[in-house]
Write a protein that holds these residues in place. Structure first.
Motif, mmCIF file in Angstrom:
data_model
loop_
_atom_site.group_PDB
_atom_site.id
_atom_site.type_symbol
_atom_site.label_atom_id
_atom_site.label_comp_id
_atom_site.label_asym_id
_atom_site.label_seq_id
_atom_site.Cartn_x
_atom_site.Cartn_y
_atom_site.Cartn_z
ATOM 1 N N ASP A 88 50.978 36.875 86.011
ATOM 2 C CA ASP A 88 49.753 36.221 86.501
ATOM 3 C C ASP A 88 49.830 35.910 87.991
ATOM 4 O OD1 ASP A 88 49.162 34.270 83.448
ATOM 5 O OD2 ASP A 88 48.769 36.367 83.971
ATOM 6 N N LEU A 89 51.018 35.523 88.461
ATOM 7 C CA LEU A 89 51.197 35.232 89.891
ATOM 8 C C LEU A 89 50.958 36.485 90.721
ATOM 9 C CD1 LEU A 89 54.285 32.888 90.380
ATOM 10 C CD2 LEU A 89 52.011 32.574 91.326
ATOM 11 N N SER A 90 51.393 37.606 90.168
ATOM 12 C CA SER A 90 51.213 38.870 90.880
ATOM 13 C C SER A 90 49.736 39.221 90.979
ATOM 14 C CB SER A 90 51.989 39.983 90.173
ATOM 15 O OG SER A 90 51.796 41.200 90.852
ATOM 16 N N VAL A 91 49.028 39.043 89.862
ATOM 17 C CA VAL A 91 47.584 39.313 89.860
ATOM 18 C C VAL A 91 46.881 38.385 90.864
ATOM 19 C CG1 VAL A 91 45.474 39.188 88.476
ATOM 20 C CG2 VAL A 91 47.531 40.209 87.503
ATOM 21 N N LEU A 92 47.289 37.131 90.861
ATOM 22 C CA LEU A 92 46.719 36.138 91.781
ATOM 23 C C LEU A 92 46.884 36.588 93.235
ATOM 24 C CD1 LEU A 92 45.634 33.131 92.304
ATOM 25 C CD2 LEU A 92 48.043 32.549 92.580
ATOM 26 N N VAL A 139 60.343 39.423 94.643
ATOM 27 C CA VAL A 139 59.350 40.183 95.431
ATOM 28 C C VAL A 139 58.849 41.384 94.655
ATOM 29 C CG1 VAL A 139 59.074 41.646 97.485
ATOM 30 C CG2 VAL A 139 60.158 39.401 97.689
ATOM 31 N N ALA A 140 59.755 42.116 94.002
ATOM 32 C CA ALA A 140 59.346 43.282 93.227
ATOM 33 C C ALA A 140 58.390 42.863 92.106
ATOM 34 C CB ALA A 140 60.562 43.988 92.651
ATOM 35 N N SER A 141 58.653 41.729 91.474
ATOM 36 C CA SER A 141 57.796 41.236 90.392
ATOM 37 C C SER A 141 56.429 40.823 90.923
ATOM 38 C CB SER A 141 58.453 40.051 89.683
ATOM 39 O OG SER A 141 59.742 40.422 89.222
ATOM 40 N N LEU A 142 56.413 40.246 92.105
ATOM 41 C CA LEU A 142 55.141 39.852 92.722
ATOM 42 C C LEU A 142 54.329 41.081 93.139
ATOM 43 C CD1 LEU A 142 55.774 36.771 95.035
ATOM 44 C CD2 LEU A 142 54.233 36.910 93.082
ATOM 45 N N ARG A 143 54.988 42.175 93.403
ATOM 46 C CA ARG A 143 54.309 43.406 93.814
ATOM 47 C C ARG A 143 53.780 44.208 92.625
ATOM 48 N NH1 ARG A 143 56.564 45.199 99.457
ATOM 49 N NH2 ARG A 143 54.929 46.728 99.343
ATOM 50 N N LYS A 144 54.308 43.890 91.452
ATOM 51 C CA LYS A 144 54.109 44.733 90.277
ATOM 52 C C LYS A 144 52.648 44.973 89.920
ATOM 53 C CE LYS A 144 56.301 47.070 87.209
ATOM 54 N NZ LYS A 144 56.723 48.376 87.605
ATOM 55 N N GLN A 145 51.796 43.966 90.071
ATOM 56 C CA GLN A 145 50.408 44.083 89.641
ATOM 57 C C GLN A 145 49.454 44.487 90.746
ATOM 58 O OE1 GLN A 145 49.886 44.065 86.441
ATOM 59 N NE2 GLN A 145 52.013 43.474 86.060
ATOM 60 N N TYR A 146 49.993 44.987 91.857
ATOM 61 C CA TYR A 146 49.140 45.498 92.921
ATOM 62 C C TYR A 146 48.753 46.933 92.601
ATOM 63 C CZ TYR A 146 49.846 41.727 96.359
ATOM 64 O OH TYR A 146 49.838 40.532 97.045
ATOM 65 N N HIS A 147 47.466 47.194 92.526
ATOM 66 C CA HIS A 147 47.012 48.561 92.246
ATOM 67 C C HIS A 147 46.038 49.054 93.299
ATOM 68 C CE1 HIS A 147 49.008 48.090 88.443
ATOM 69 N NE2 HIS A 147 48.282 47.039 88.140
#
Lengths: 147, 144
Positions: A88-92, A139-147
């Motif tokens: 969810d943090l990544s999507v945010l 950082v990788a986890s925060l980047r995960k939901q970037y599309h």
């Protein structure tokens, strides 16, 4: 899934048990805004960020430093699945905040420097390695939901 | 291109005056950290018998690197001209991928934070970071 050695787990837990959360979050964010001033683009509502003194004493910066530390603590408590914990943090960050993810590395570097300053010689090369690995996974986890 | 202001240069020179007495120690520590935390950098030192923190080759090379930084501080008003021969060395002989300059710079900053916690303020940090970036650019001048 990320593999953590016993040393890495212990070192990372130890770091977080020793650092002052109130100081580190705020100091790292301040440094990021001062050393990489373009990062201020994400903090238009924070008021006075005109110079280093203003940034360091800005209460919104201090408050947000705590938010960041709370986020890191979530990762600390879920080290074996940070990716899922941060979905969810990544999507945010991607969809709502629209933060260029390269900025995560800038904040990470500032966190490393602030933690190094706090821990002194106890922040050995090996401990630094463990901490930077932790940040890399964050950082990788925060980047995960970037599309 | 992010150039050094007059204030940046003043800040760097003043901070360097404080840290210079410990330059060899700083160099050794920064290099050790780089080799441990960024193991890919070890590929440049396969000719060393020992790459561990505190080993003789690391100590010696740390001192060499900081000697280069000292030279850069002295030539801060024209890094490109001042570091010409060092640039040629890195470009044609050593062929160090310039991405590694940033990595070493980060570790130098970490060591400054550890050894000089009250002097390495955010204001000093930004000036020194800019300086090390300018140094790296000057070192990359002759690459292609």
């Amino acid at each position: 899934m990320v593999k953590w050695s016993d040393f890495e787990r212990a070192a990372i837990q130890d770091i977080f048990s020793k650092i002052d959360y109130d100081v580190v979050g705020s100091a790292a964010l301040s440094r990021c805004l001062i050393v990489y001033p373009w990062t201020q683009r994400y903090f238009g509502s924070f008021g006075n960020l005109y110079n280093a003194a203003a940034i360091t004493s800005n209460p919104k910066v201090a408050a947000h430093g705590k938010v960041i530390m709370a986020g890191l603590e979530k990762a600390l408590k879920n080290m074996d699945d940070i990716k899922t914990t941060y979905k969810d943090l990544s999507v945010l960050h991607s969809e709502k905040l629209q933060v260029d993810p390269d900025n995560f590395n800038l904040l990470g570097d500032c966190l490393t420097i602030v933690v190094a300053g706090q821990l002194g010689a106890a922040f050995t090369p090996e401990v630094q390695g463990a901490f930077q690995k932790f940040l890399a996974v964050v950082v990788a986890s925060l980047r995960k939901q970037y599309h | 291109k992010m150039s050094l202001t007059a204030k940046d240069k003043e800040t760097v020179k003043a901070f360097w005056a404080k840290v210079a007495p410990k330059a060899e120690d700083i160099g050794q520590d920064a290099l050790s950290r780089m080799l441990v935390v960024y193991p890919q950098t070890k590929t440049y030192f396969s000719h060393w018998k020992d790459m561990s923190p505190g080993s003789a080759p690391v100590k010696k090379h740390g001192a060499t690197v900081m000697g280069g930084v000292a030279e850069a501080v002295a030539k801060i008003d024209d890094l490109t001209a001042g570091l010409l021969s060092l640039s040629e060395l890195h470009a044609f002989t050593l062929r160090v991928d310039p991405a590694n300059f940033k990595i070493l710079a980060h570790n130098i900053l970490v060591v400054f934070a550890i050894k000089f916690p009250s002097d390495f303020t955010p204001e000093v940090h930004v000036a020194v970071d800019k300086f090390l970036a300018a140094l790296a650019r000057a070192l990359s001048e002759k690459y292609r």
